[in-house]
Scaffold this motif. Structure first.
Motif, PDB file in Angstrom:
ATOM      1  N   HIS A  33      15.038 -73.138  51.495  1.00 16.11           N
ATOM      2  CA  HIS A  33      15.193 -71.828  50.853  1.00 16.11           C
ATOM      3  C   HIS A  33      16.439 -71.105  51.370  1.00 16.11           C
ATOM      4  N   VAL A  34      16.731 -71.239  52.658  1.00 20.57           N
ATOM      5  CA  VAL A  34      17.961 -70.638  53.207  1.00 20.57           C
ATOM      6  C   VAL A  34      19.187 -71.220  52.510  1.00 20.57           C
ATOM      7  N   VAL A  35      19.201 -72.541  52.357  1.00 18.57           N
ATOM      8  CA  VAL A  35      20.338 -73.198  51.694  1.00 18.57           C
ATOM      9  C   VAL A  35      20.489 -72.691  50.266  1.00 18.57           C
ATOM     10  N   ARG A  36      19.377 -72.523  49.574  1.00 18.57           N
ATOM     11  CA  ARG A  36      19.449 -72.045  48.189  1.00 18.57           C
ATOM     12  C   ARG A  36      20.002 -70.626  48.099  1.00 18.57           C
ATOM     13  N   THR A  37      19.703 -69.805  49.093  1.00 22.70           N
ATOM     14  CA  THR A  37      20.171 -68.413  49.042  1.00 22.70           C
ATOM     15  C   THR A  37      21.679 -68.296  49.199  1.00 22.70           C
ATOM     16  N   VAL A  38      22.316 -69.306  49.799  1.00 23.41           N
ATOM     17  CA  VAL A  38      23.767 -69.228  49.999  1.00 23.41           C
ATOM     18  C   VAL A  38      24.538 -70.050  48.961  1.00 23.41           C
ATOM     19  N   LEU A  39      23.827 -70.781  48.120  1.00 21.72           N
ATOM     20  CA  LEU A  39      24.501 -71.555  47.080  1.00 21.72           C
ATOM     21  C   LEU A  39      25.007 -70.646  45.974  1.00 21.72           C
ATOM     22  N   PRO A  40      26.110 -70.997  45.333  1.00 18.19           N
ATOM     23  CA  PRO A  40      26.519 -70.265  44.123  1.00 18.19           C
ATOM     24  C   PRO A  40      25.421 -70.354  43.063  1.00 18.19           C
ATOM     25  N   LEU A 111      10.624 -76.068  46.574  1.00 13.74           N
ATOM     26  CA  LEU A 111      11.336 -74.855  46.161  1.00 13.74           C
ATOM     27  C   LEU A 111      10.379 -73.675  46.087  1.00 13.74           C
ATOM     28  N   HIS A 112      10.920 -72.482  46.339  1.00 12.68           N
ATOM     29  CA  HIS A 112      10.113 -71.259  46.247  1.00 12.68           C
ATOM     30  C   HIS A 112      10.913 -70.168  45.552  1.00 12.68           C
ATOM     31  N   GLY A 113      10.187 -69.260  44.912  1.00  9.77           N
ATOM     32  CA  GLY A 113      10.844 -68.237  44.108  1.00  9.77           C
ATOM     33  C   GLY A 113      11.450 -67.106  44.907  1.00  9.77           C
ATOM     34  N   SER A 114      10.971 -66.867  46.117  1.00  9.53           N
ATOM     35  CA  SER A 114      11.467 -65.755  46.929  1.00  9.53           C
ATOM     36  C   SER A 114      11.007 -65.963  48.364  1.00  9.53           C
ATOM     37  N   PRO A 166       9.875 -73.111  34.881  1.00  5.05           N
ATOM     38  CA  PRO A 166       9.906 -74.070  35.992  1.00  5.05           C
ATOM     39  C   PRO A 166       8.804 -73.761  37.000  1.00  5.05           C
ATOM     40  N   LEU A 167       8.064 -74.783  37.358  1.00  2.00           N
ATOM     41  CA  LEU A 167       7.010 -74.653  38.353  1.00  2.00           C
ATOM     42  C   LEU A 167       7.597 -74.957  39.722  1.00  2.00           C
ATOM     43  N   VAL A 168       7.464 -74.020  40.669  1.00  3.80           N
ATOM     44  CA  VAL A 168       7.947 -74.213  42.033  1.00  3.80           C
ATOM     45  C   VAL A 168       6.876 -73.735  43.006  1.00  3.80           C
ATOM     46  N   GLY A 169       6.980 -74.198  44.240  1.00  7.89           N
ATOM     47  CA  GLY A 169       6.083 -73.755  45.289  1.00  7.89           C
ATOM     48  C   GLY A 169       5.143 -74.846  45.768  1.00  7.89           C
ATOM     49  N   LEU A 231      -8.432 -64.951  37.983  1.00  8.13           N
ATOM     50  CA  LEU A 231      -8.115 -63.587  37.587  1.00  8.13           C
ATOM     51  C   LEU A 231      -6.619 -63.410  37.378  1.00  8.13           C
ATOM     52  N   PHE A 232      -5.839 -63.857  38.356  1.00  7.42           N
ATOM     53  CA  PHE A 232      -4.392 -63.708  38.224  1.00  7.42           C
ATOM     54  C   PHE A 232      -3.843 -64.627  37.140  1.00  7.42           C
ATOM     55  N   GLY A 233      -4.500 -65.771  36.908  1.00  8.95           N
ATOM     56  CA  GLY A 233      -4.050 -66.641  35.837  1.00  8.95           C
ATOM     57  C   GLY A 233      -4.297 -66.041  34.470  1.00  8.95           C
ATOM     58  N   VAL A 234      -5.481 -65.445  34.280  1.00  7.42           N
ATOM     59  CA  VAL A 234      -5.816 -64.839  32.984  1.00  7.42           C
ATOM     60  C   VAL A 234      -4.950 -63.610  32.710  1.00  7.42           C
ATOM     61  N   LEU A 235      -4.717 -62.803  33.758  1.00 11.15           N
ATOM     62  CA  LEU A 235      -3.921 -61.586  33.579  1.00 11.15           C
ATOM     63  C   LEU A 235      -2.422 -61.856  33.602  1.00 11.15           C
ATOM     64  N   ALA A 236      -2.038 -63.104  33.959  1.00 10.14           N
ATOM     65  CA  ALA A 236      -0.618 -63.494  34.005  1.00 10.14           C
ATOM     66  C   ALA A 236       0.161 -62.581  34.925  1.00 10.14           C
ATOM     67  N   LEU A 237      -0.388 -62.316  36.120  1.00 10.57           N
ATOM     68  CA  LEU A 237       0.282 -61.473  37.095  1.00 10.57           C
ATOM     69  C   LEU A 237       0.919 -62.338  38.172  1.00 10.57           C
ATOM     70  N   PRO A 238       2.076 -61.898  38.724  1.00 14.87           N
ATOM     71  CA  PRO A 238       2.673 -62.647  39.836  1.00 14.87           C
ATOM     72  C   PRO A 238       1.863 -62.453  41.097  1.00 14.87           C
ATOM     73  N   LEU A 239       1.895 -63.437  41.966  1.00 13.52           N
ATOM     74  CA  LEU A 239       1.163 -63.371  43.226  1.00 13.52           C
ATOM     75  C   LEU A 239       2.023 -63.996  44.312  1.00 13.52           C
ATOM     76  N   GLY A 240       2.000 -63.368  45.478  1.00 19.04           N
ATOM     77  CA  GLY A 240       2.730 -63.924  46.606  1.00 19.04           C
ATOM     78  C   GLY A 240       4.226 -63.855  46.445  1.00 19.04           C
ATOM     79  N   GLY A 241       4.746 -62.883  45.705  1.00 18.03           N
ATOM     80  CA  GLY A 241       6.177 -62.718  45.587  1.00 18.03           C
ATOM     81  C   GLY A 241       6.847 -63.671  44.630  1.00 18.03           C
ATOM     82  N   SER A 242       6.094 -64.451  43.887  1.00 16.85           N
ATOM     83  CA  SER A 242       6.697 -65.359  42.918  1.00 16.85           C
ATOM     84  C   SER A 242       7.248 -64.558  41.751  1.00 16.85           C
ATOM     85  N   GLU A 243       8.220 -65.123  41.076  1.00 13.27           N
ATOM     86  CA  GLU A 243       8.870 -64.397  40.001  1.00 13.27           C
ATOM     87  C   GLU A 243       8.086 -64.445  38.703  1.00 13.27           C
TER      88      GLU A 243
END
Length: 274
Positions: A33-40, A111-114, A166-169, A231-243
């Motif tokens: 994740h650190v490497v991804r944050t510094v990539l263009p 990979l992780h979203g955040s 894209p599915l990540v995590g 619950l979070f799947g049905v409501l389509a809400l983000p969880l754990g900082g995912s985008e």
């Protein structure tokens, strides 16, 4: 006269008392994740497209005739015409030269979203990966996590085959470790009287499904986990900082893989000790 033996000097107690494989797992995810944050941005997008799991890409690869339906479905529910057009352009890009890129069924877990998403998963990995790694060792720990990741992706593909998201995590793999740990951590230790100071108590046996259903702490924990995912799947809400919304189906697939695969590994571990 003091007859007690000379014991080795007690070293300092480590701050993080995790099995090495769990520490390494968390470190690898963090470094990536650190490497991804510094990539263009362009290069990071390429990493995402080549390592993330995208159900529509797999569907188009296995069924090229579905390409038109994938493009059509991409524009539905977008609201704004420009967003619908962008989604359909992305769909056309994916189905132009359909390739399942089979490695993405495992590499998406790297990979992780955040940072929040990563930290959230790292905490759960430390909690549930630790008892599994200590009980079964590095190889079985890795196989359980990998099985959860792969099965989670396949279940996600089955539930939402035209998805462009894209599915990540690493959540599906962690769900497998969670299911494995739940089969032996939610029970009191077996009665044991040590005959010698170096003797260790026997490890608890795996609980069968009926035994697990009678275990109140286990039922409470698993019930909260299942309800939260649904619950979070049905409501389509983000969880754990995912985008985006959590892939509850991938979590359930990973959980099932860990829960039902563990007894096979338990038998293998028993045979290895004989």
């Amino acid at each position: 006269m003091d007859a007690s033996p000379d014991l080795p000097h007690q070293g300092r107690v480590p701050v993080f008392n995790l099995p090495r494989v769990v520490t390494v797992s968390i470190a690898v995810l963090a470094v990536i994740h650190v490497v991804r944050t510094v990539l263009p941005d362009e290069l990071d997008l390429s990493v995402l497209l080549n390592l993330a799991f995208i159900p529509a890409r797999w569907t188009a690869a296995f069924d090229p005739a579905s390409a038109a339906e994938i493009v059509r479905a991409a524009g539905e529910g977008a609201g704004r015409p420009d967003i619908a057009t962008a989604r359909q352009d992305f769909a056309r890009y994916l189905v132009a030269e359909p390739s399942a890129m089979p490695w993405t069924g495992a590499t998406y877990a790297l990979l992780h979203g955040s940072w929040v998403h990563l930290i959230f998963n790292a905490v759960w990995l430390a909690v549930f990966g630790t008892p599994v790694a200590r009980r079964y060792g590095v190889l079985r720990y890795g196989l359980l996590a990998l099985a959860g990741v792969v099965v989670g992706a396949l279940v996600h593909l089955f539930v939402d085959p035209y998805s462009l998201m894209p599915l990540v995590g690493a959540s599906a793999g962690i769900s497998a470790l969670m299911a494995a740990a739940a089969r032996f951590v939610f029970q009191p230790p077996p009665s044991f009287v040590a005959g010698a100071p170096w003797q260790l108590p026997p490890r608890p046996t795996l609980q069968t499904i009926p035994e697990l259903l009678r275990n109140r702490p286990a039922v409470l924990f698993l019930g909260v986990w299942f309800i939260t995912n649904l619950l979070f799947g049905v409501l389509a809400l983000p969880l754990g900082g995912s985008e985006g919304p959590i892939a509850w189906d991938a979590h359930l697939g990973g959980f099932a893989a860990g829960f039902f695969l563990l007894p096979l590994m338990e038998r293998g571990a028993c045979h290895a000790r004989h």
